[in-house]
Each structure stands twice: as C-alpha cells, then as structure tokens.
Design an enzyme around this catalytic site. Structure first.
Site, PDB file in Angstrom:
ATOM      1  N   SER A   1      -1.052  -0.805  -6.184  1.00 50.65           N
ATOM      2  CA  SER A   1       0.024  -1.515  -5.492  1.00 50.65           C
ATOM      3  C   SER A   1      -0.504  -2.126  -4.196  1.00 50.65           C
ATOM      4  CB  SER A   1       1.187  -0.564  -5.175  1.00 50.65           C
ATOM      5  OG  SER A   1       1.732  -0.050  -6.352  1.00 50.65           O
TER       6      SER A   1
ATOM      7  N   HIS B   1       0.992   1.006 -13.816  1.00 56.64           N
ATOM      8  CA  HIS B   1       2.041   2.039 -13.872  1.00 56.64           C
ATOM      9  C   HIS B   1       2.813   1.924 -15.192  1.00 56.64           C
ATOM     10  CE1 HIS B   1       2.251   1.654  -9.209  1.00 56.64           C
ATOM     11  NE2 HIS B   1       1.668   2.811  -9.469  1.00 56.64           N
TER      12      HIS B   1
ATOM     13  N   LYS C   1       3.869   7.012   4.396  1.00 56.47           N
ATOM     14  CA  LYS C   1       3.579   5.603   4.099  1.00 56.47           C
ATOM     15  C   LYS C   1       4.759   4.737   4.526  1.00 56.47           C
ATOM     16  CE  LYS C   1       0.766   6.188  -0.109  1.00 56.47           C
ATOM     17  NZ  LYS C   1       0.744   5.917  -1.565  1.00 56.47           N
TER      18      LYS C   1
ATOM     19  N   ARG D   1      -7.263   6.473 -12.388  1.00 57.99           N
ATOM     20  CA  ARG D   1      -7.956   5.208 -12.561  1.00 57.99           C
ATOM     21  C   ARG D   1      -9.461   5.376 -12.523  1.00 57.99           C
ATOM     22  NH1 ARG D   1      -4.385   2.648  -7.995  1.00 57.99           N
ATOM     23  NH2 ARG D   1      -4.476   4.849  -7.535  1.00 57.99           N
TER      24      ARG D   1
HETATM   25  P1  ADP Z   1       1.290   7.512  -4.989  1.00 58.03           P
HETATM   26  O1  ADP Z   1       1.725   7.066  -3.630  1.00 58.03           O
HETATM   27  O2  ADP Z   1       1.981   8.729  -5.488  1.00 58.03           O
HETATM   28  O3  ADP Z   1      -0.196   7.524  -5.201  1.00 58.03           O
HETATM   29  P2  ADP Z   1       1.451   5.174  -6.679  1.00 58.03           P
HETATM   30  O4  ADP Z   1       2.697   4.422  -6.955  1.00 58.03           O
HETATM   31  O5  ADP Z   1       0.350   4.455  -5.970  1.00 58.03           O
HETATM   32  O6  ADP Z   1       1.955   6.428  -5.916  1.00 58.03           O
HETATM   33  O7  ADP Z   1       0.865   5.803  -8.008  1.00 58.03           O
HETATM   34  C1  ADP Z   1       1.601   6.659  -8.833  1.00 58.03           C
HETATM   35  C2  ADP Z   1       0.698   7.169  -9.934  1.00 58.03           C
HETATM   36  O8  ADP Z   1       0.266   6.094 -10.747  1.00 58.03           O
HETATM   37  C3  ADP Z   1      -0.574   7.861  -9.476  1.00 58.03           C
HETATM   38  O9  ADP Z   1      -0.857   8.924 -10.360  1.00 58.03           O
HETATM   39  C4  ADP Z   1      -1.621   6.785  -9.591  1.00 58.03           C
HETATM   40  O10 ADP Z   1      -2.926   7.323  -9.781  1.00 58.03           O
HETATM   41  C5  ADP Z   1      -1.144   6.089 -10.840  1.00 58.03           C
HETATM   42  N1  ADP Z   1      -1.604   4.702 -10.910  1.00 58.03           N
HETATM   43  C6  ADP Z   1      -1.583   3.772  -9.930  1.00 58.03           C
HETATM   44  N2  ADP Z   1      -2.108   2.599 -10.365  1.00 58.03           N
HETATM   45  C7  ADP Z   1      -2.475   2.795 -11.651  1.00 58.03           C
HETATM   46  C8  ADP Z   1      -3.126   1.986 -12.649  1.00 58.03           C
HETATM   47  N3  ADP Z   1      -3.513   0.739 -12.388  1.00 58.03           N
HETATM   48  N4  ADP Z   1      -3.342   2.535 -13.866  1.00 58.03           N
HETATM   49  C9  ADP Z   1      -2.974   3.807 -14.100  1.00 58.03           C
HETATM   50  N5  ADP Z   1      -2.399   4.643 -13.222  1.00 58.03           N
HETATM   51  C10 ADP Z   1      -2.150   4.139 -12.002  1.00 58.03           C
END
Ligand code: ADP
Length: 163
Positions: A130, A18, A42, A91
């Site tokens: 996460s 992130h 969630k 990703r």
């Molecule tokens: P959500 O519940 O909205 O999917 P996340 O916190 O899991 O929230 O992810 C927020 C954004 O960050 C999404 O667009 C996700 O694809 C992106 N993201 C999550 N992990 C990574 C990573 N390792 N590298 C790049 N982008 C990521």
C-alpha cells in the site's frame, strides 16, 4: 464445523496483492472476516470508514467475505468473534521476521487460542505494498496494475486535495 478466519490489516488502501490473498483464503474457510485494524502507530491516508467501504466494493463478488473494522488488539477481536485463525500474507523474507514476531505474540497473548496461517504472495504481486502504491499515486504515476480500477481515482483525489 463452521470455520471462520480473520484477515487483519491496514488496507490503506486494499491492493491487488491483498485481494489475491482474500480470494485464496476465502476459498479455504466458510467465512473470512477482512478486518481493518485501527493502528494508532500509523497515520492512514484513508479514514477507517473509507477503507471499509473500498474493501466492501472490492470483495463484493467473493463468497463468504465479511468486511469489518476494529480498534484494539487482534486477540480481543478474535475472542469477541470466536475466531481462532488469523491469515497473513508473506511477500518476501523481509516480511517474515516481523510477521513471525506478531504471530508468536498473538499466540502467547491469547494463551494458544489464536494461530496464524501464512499464504505466500502470488509472484505477480510480491513487489506490491500500500505504501508503494501511495507513493506512486502522490507523484501522479500509473497505479492501474496495483489496485482495483475504482480505487485509482480515489487515490489521485486524496493527493490532489493535499496539494
Ligand atoms: P499491516 O499494517 O497489518 O501490515 P497491510 O494492509 O499492509 O497491513 O497488510 C496486511 C497483510 O497483507 C499483511 O500480512 C501483509 O504482509 C499482506 N500483504 C500486503 N501486501 C501484499 C501483497 N502484495 N501480496 C500478499 N500479501 C500482502
């Protein structure tokens, strides 16, 4: 023109993946709102306020970043703030189908007022999520390459409280 974008997500907790997206997106806009979206589907490990606090500390050195939270639809948040661009990270191809659907829904629901820009993940972080980090932490595994160092004890603390 002053350009602001939003990077919405659960950030439960923020990972180095992130943060890589945040750094890169922040350099493209005058301001980047990193917004914790309260997702009722969630059950988060960290409270919304905790996620905001962690993000504030993790992004303190990145110019132009503002951390926020919102309970509701992304299009309503963006309308309220006058934001027309959402940033999301991709990703792998598996993210694509879901992200495409969300992006098109937001574009439709906002009557063309909200567009989504995708940044592809740095290869170093393409395996990171996460949920994976939480799973590793729950078994006491090494998460130091996944999250900012100050987040490591916060994660272990959550799980030791649960045991
Ligand atoms: P959500 O519940 O909205 O999917 P996340 O916190 O899991 O929230 O992810 C927020 C954004 O960050 C999404 O667009 C996700 O694809 C992106 N993201 C999550 N992990 C990574 C990573 N390792 N590298 C790049 N982008 C990521």
């Amino acid at each position: 023109m002053n350009k602001t974008a939003v990077y919405p997500g659960s950030f439960d907790p923020v990972t180095l993946g992130h943060l890589d997206i945040i750094r890169r997106a922040a350099s493209m806009f005058d301001r980047l709102n990193v917004t914790v979206m309260v997702n009722t589907a969630k059950t988060p490990l960290f409270l919304t306020e905790e996620r905001v606090k962690i993000l504030e500390e993790a992004t303190a050195d990145i110019p132009g970043v503002e951390v926020d939270s919102f309970h509701g639809l992304l299009i309503d948040y963006c309308r309220e703030k006058g934001i027309h661009i959402a940033v999301r990270g991709l990703r792998a191809i598996t993210d694509f189908e879901y992200e495409l659907q969300i992006a098109q829904t937001n574009h439709e629901l906002s009557h063309g007022e909200l567009d989504t820009m995708f940044l592809t993940t740095d290869l170093r972080y393409s395996y990171l999520s996460s949920s994976t980090v939480k799973e590793i932490a729950s078994f006491g595994g090494d998460i130091s390459a996944c999250v900012p160092s100050f987040v490591v004890p916060l994660l272990y603390e959550k799980y030791s409280k649960k045991h």
